[in-house]
Motif scaffolding. Structure first.
Motif, PDB file in Angstrom:
ATOM      1  N   SER A  36       0.607  -0.811  -0.392  1.00 32.88           N
ATOM      2  CA  SER A  36      -0.306   0.200   0.060  1.00 32.88           C
ATOM      3  C   SER A  36       1.351   1.269   0.143  1.00 32.88           C
ATOM      4  O   SER A  36       1.685   1.051   0.730  1.00 32.88           O
ATOM      5  CB  SER A  36      -1.111  -0.224   1.316  1.00 32.88           C
ATOM      6  N   PRO A  37       0.390   2.296  -1.065  1.00 34.10           N
ATOM      7  CA  PRO A  37       1.215   3.537  -0.453  1.00 34.10           C
ATOM      8  C   PRO A  37       1.256   4.123   0.422  1.00 34.10           C
ATOM      9  O   PRO A  37       2.393   5.100   0.920  1.00 34.10           O
ATOM     10  CB  PRO A  37      -0.222   4.596  -1.076  1.00 34.10           C
ATOM     11  N   GLU A  38       0.559   3.998   1.851  1.00 37.83           N
ATOM     12  CA  GLU A  38      -0.094   3.923   2.494  1.00 37.83           C
ATOM     13  C   GLU A  38       1.576   3.956   3.467  1.00 37.83           C
ATOM     14  O   GLU A  38       2.441   4.063   4.763  1.00 37.83           O
ATOM     15  CB  GLU A  38      -0.750   3.267   3.810  1.00 37.83           C
ATOM     16  N   TYR A  39       1.885   1.929   3.843  1.00 34.90           N
ATOM     17  CA  TYR A  39       2.845   1.455   4.326  1.00 34.90           C
ATOM     18  C   TYR A  39       4.396   1.983   3.729  1.00 34.90           C
ATOM     19  O   TYR A  39       5.643   2.303   3.980  1.00 34.90           O
ATOM     20  CB  TYR A  39       2.544   0.214   3.317  1.00 34.90           C
ATOM     21  N   LEU A  40       4.246   2.073   2.343  1.00 35.13           N
ATOM     22  CA  LEU A  40       6.060   2.880   2.012  1.00 35.13           C
ATOM     23  C   LEU A  40       5.885   4.048   2.383  1.00 35.13           C
ATOM     24  O   LEU A  40       6.756   4.301   2.415  1.00 35.13           O
ATOM     25  CB  LEU A  40       5.917   3.065   0.386  1.00 35.13           C
ATOM     26  N   SER A  41       4.735   4.583   2.325  1.00 31.99           N
ATOM     27  CA  SER A  41       5.399   5.958   3.336  1.00 31.99           C
ATOM     28  C   SER A  41       6.033   6.189   4.438  1.00 31.99           C
ATOM     29  O   SER A  41       6.802   6.447   4.675  1.00 31.99           O
ATOM     30  CB  SER A  41       3.657   7.185   2.842  1.00 31.99           C
ATOM     31  N   PHE A  42       5.079   5.391   5.487  1.00 32.22           N
ATOM     32  CA  PHE A  42       5.269   5.071   6.484  1.00 32.22           C
ATOM     33  C   PHE A  42       6.893   4.770   6.703  1.00 32.22           C
ATOM     34  O   PHE A  42       7.642   4.903   7.523  1.00 32.22           O
ATOM     35  CB  PHE A  42       4.321   3.964   7.403  1.00 32.22           C
ATOM     36  N   ILE A  43       7.089   3.640   6.197  1.00 33.02           N
ATOM     37  CA  ILE A  43       8.345   3.321   5.921  1.00 33.02           C
ATOM     38  C   ILE A  43       9.626   4.562   5.489  1.00 33.02           C
ATOM     39  O   ILE A  43      10.797   4.381   6.152  1.00 33.02           O
ATOM     40  CB  ILE A  43       8.473   1.862   5.273  1.00 33.02           C
ATOM     41  N   SER A  44       9.553   4.966   4.617  1.00 30.76           N
ATOM     42  CA  SER A  44      10.521   5.846   4.172  1.00 30.76           C
ATOM     43  C   SER A  44      10.201   6.864   5.375  1.00 30.76           C
ATOM     44  O   SER A  44      11.924   7.321   5.559  1.00 30.76           O
ATOM     45  CB  SER A  44      10.286   6.768   2.989  1.00 30.76           C
ATOM     46  N   LEU A  51      13.136   6.543  -0.539  1.00 30.22           N
ATOM     47  CA  LEU A  51      12.391   4.933  -0.744  1.00 30.22           C
ATOM     48  C   LEU A  51      12.857   5.055  -2.426  1.00 30.22           C
ATOM     49  O   LEU A  51      12.009   5.850  -3.229  1.00 30.22           O
ATOM     50  CB  LEU A  51      11.241   4.727  -0.773  1.00 30.22           C
ATOM     51  N   TYR A  52      12.590   4.433  -3.885  1.00 31.00           N
ATOM     52  CA  TYR A  52      12.961   3.716  -5.329  1.00 31.00           C
ATOM     53  C   TYR A  52      11.755   2.713  -5.014  1.00 31.00           C
ATOM     54  O   TYR A  52      11.835   1.556  -4.845  1.00 31.00           O
ATOM     55  CB  TYR A  52      13.648   3.720  -5.696  1.00 31.00           C
ATOM     56  N   TYR A  53      10.801   2.846  -6.478  1.00 31.32           N
ATOM     57  CA  TYR A  53       9.972   1.719  -6.522  1.00 31.32           C
ATOM     58  C   TYR A  53       9.321   1.085  -7.485  1.00 31.32           C
ATOM     59  O   TYR A  53       9.499   2.185  -8.579  1.00 31.32           O
ATOM     60  CB  TYR A  53       8.531   1.710  -5.188  1.00 31.32           C
ATOM     61  N   VAL A  54       8.558   0.195  -8.138  1.00 27.18           N
ATOM     62  CA  VAL A  54       7.851  -0.316  -8.966  1.00 27.18           C
ATOM     63  C   VAL A  54       6.791  -0.906  -7.895  1.00 27.18           C
ATOM     64  O   VAL A  54       6.239  -0.888  -6.970  1.00 27.18           O
ATOM     65  CB  VAL A  54       8.619  -0.993  -9.573  1.00 27.18           C
ATOM     66  N   LYS A  55       5.943  -0.678  -9.481  1.00 29.84           N
ATOM     67  CA  LYS A  55       4.484  -0.972  -8.913  1.00 29.84           C
ATOM     68  C   LYS A  55       4.297  -2.547  -8.761  1.00 29.84           C
ATOM     69  O   LYS A  55       4.806  -3.110 -10.244  1.00 29.84           O
ATOM     70  CB  LYS A  55       3.457  -0.480  -9.577  1.00 29.84           C
ATOM     71  N   GLY A  56       3.311  -3.150  -8.713  1.00 25.27           N
ATOM     72  CA  GLY A  56       3.432  -4.479  -8.591  1.00 25.27           C
ATOM     73  C   GLY A  56       1.615  -4.728  -9.465  1.00 25.27           C
ATOM     74  O   GLY A  56       1.100  -3.609  -9.479  1.00 25.27           O
ATOM     75  N   ASN A  57       1.335  -5.761  -9.579  1.00 22.42           N
ATOM     76  CA  ASN A  57       0.024  -5.846 -10.453  1.00 22.42           C
ATOM     77  C   ASN A  57      -0.898  -6.061  -9.369  1.00 22.42           C
ATOM     78  O   ASN A  57      -2.223  -5.446 -10.695  1.00 22.42           O
ATOM     79  CB  ASN A  57      -0.079  -7.471 -10.481  1.00 22.42           C
ATOM     80  N   GLY A  69       6.464  11.155  -0.993  1.00 22.63           N
ATOM     81  CA  GLY A  69       7.930  11.275  -0.371  1.00 22.63           C
ATOM     82  C   GLY A  69       8.987  10.096  -1.529  1.00 22.63           C
ATOM     83  O   GLY A  69       9.886  10.091  -1.342  1.00 22.63           O
ATOM     84  N   CYS A  70       7.817   9.173  -2.816  1.00 20.88           N
ATOM     85  CA  CYS A  70       8.613   7.857  -3.201  1.00 20.88           C
ATOM     86  C   CYS A  70       8.338   8.384  -4.555  1.00 20.88           C
ATOM     87  O   CYS A  70       7.734   9.846  -4.695  1.00 20.88           O
ATOM     88  CB  CYS A  70       7.521   6.678  -2.365  1.00 20.88           C
ATOM     89  N   ILE A  71       9.546   7.489  -5.321  1.00 25.76           N
ATOM     90  CA  ILE A  71       9.821   8.174  -5.952  1.00 25.76           C
ATOM     91  C   ILE A  71       9.876   6.518  -7.346  1.00 25.76           C
ATOM     92  O   ILE A  71      10.203   5.498  -7.113  1.00 25.76           O
ATOM     93  CB  ILE A  71      11.066   8.507  -6.432  1.00 25.76           C
ATOM     94  N   ASP A  72       8.872   6.717  -8.068  1.00 26.01           N
ATOM     95  CA  ASP A  72       8.834   5.204  -9.062  1.00 26.01           C
ATOM     96  C   ASP A  72       9.998   5.575  -9.858  1.00 26.01           C
ATOM     97  O   ASP A  72      10.094   6.952 -10.697  1.00 26.01           O
ATOM     98  CB  ASP A  72       7.123   5.990  -9.680  1.00 26.01           C
ATOM     99  N   ILE A  73       9.952   4.231 -10.089  1.00 18.38           N
ATOM    100  CA  ILE A  73      11.756   3.869 -11.162  1.00 18.38           C
ATOM    101  C   ILE A  73      11.178   2.834 -12.819  1.00 18.38           C
ATOM    102  O   ILE A  73      12.450   2.480 -13.402  1.00 18.38           O
ATOM    103  CB  ILE A  73      12.677   3.953 -10.762  1.00 18.38           C
ATOM    104  N   ASP A  74       9.561   2.752 -12.443  1.00 18.69           N
ATOM    105  CA  ASP A  74      10.012   1.733 -13.311  1.00 18.69           C
ATOM    106  C   ASP A  74      10.203   3.018 -15.647  1.00 18.69           C
ATOM    107  O   ASP A  74       9.757   3.636 -15.461  1.00 18.69           O
ATOM    108  CB  ASP A  74       8.403   2.007 -14.000  1.00 18.69           C
TER     109      ASP A  74
END
Length: 199
Positions: A36-44, A51-57, A69-74
């Motif tokens: 979830s976006p909330e989880y990633l925001s919390f961790i960061s 925090l750099y991410y790619v989306k899952g299905n 505050g997280c960056i999509d690197i797809d």
């Protein structure tokens, strides 16, 4: 350098029972999807690292609410300190929802990146949601990996290829890792802490 990688499962030690001691000295966080976006925001915010991410299905919510505050690197190649990191989102196509790709679509995404990877003399870490085909993947349509990741590994020999999507539990960290030529392919479902020497 310590790198935290995450995907698929919310871990209590990273959320409601956050353990700062366990994650001290983390310099960067890489997410391989289906969180979830909330989880990633919390961790960061709690670890205070980029925090750099790619989306899952299953990350359809990101379309309307990306993690703060997280960056999509797809389909991008970024630099963090001396590391070159590339990302490819999504799973194999299986029901037509967003963030799913046929084999030919993923191949096109990779080929568009090829000149950039060549110009930058390769890549150190690749993060994806799905694994390479036949490297710890499964046989159902959703969980098959991508064959097109193999030429990427063969040509550019990243030190690490990190993915999620294949749900498994591991008794020890080494069970997550498969060696493909000179590349360590790591299933980061839940979380994994990677320690590497900076070049």
């Amino acid at each position: 350098m310590k790198i935290l990688t995450v995907s698929d499962f919310i871990e209590s030690c990273l959320y409601k029972d956050f353990d700062s001691e366990l994650f001290k000295d983390i310099e960067v966080i890489l997410s391989c999807g289906d969180l979830s976006p909330e989880y990633l925001s919390f961790i960061s915010s709690r670890i205070n690292a980029p925090l750099y991410y790619v989306k899952g299905n299953h990350d359809i919510r990101y379309i309307d609410k990306a993690p703060n505050g997280c960056i999509d690197i797809d389909s991008k190649l970024i630099r963090f300190k001396k590391l070159k990191i590339a990302g490819f989102e999504g799973s194999r196509w299986y029901n037509g929802n967003p963030i799913q790709y046929t084999e030919s679509q993923m191949k096109k995404k990779i080929m568009k990146m090829w000149p950039r990877l060549w110009w930058n003399r390769g890549v150190d870490i690749v993060i994806t949601h799905a694994p390479p085909r036949y490297i710890g993947d499964a046989e159902d349509p959703c969980h098959r990996g991508f064959k097109s990741f193999h030429p990427l590994i063969d040509r550019f020999s990243p030190q690490y290829f990190i993915h999620g999507h294949i749900h498994a539990r591991f008794n020890k960290p080494s069970e997550r890792i498969r060696i493909v030529k000179n590349t360590r392919v790591i299933n980061t479902v839940g979380y994994f802490i990677l320690e590497i020497d900076e070049k």
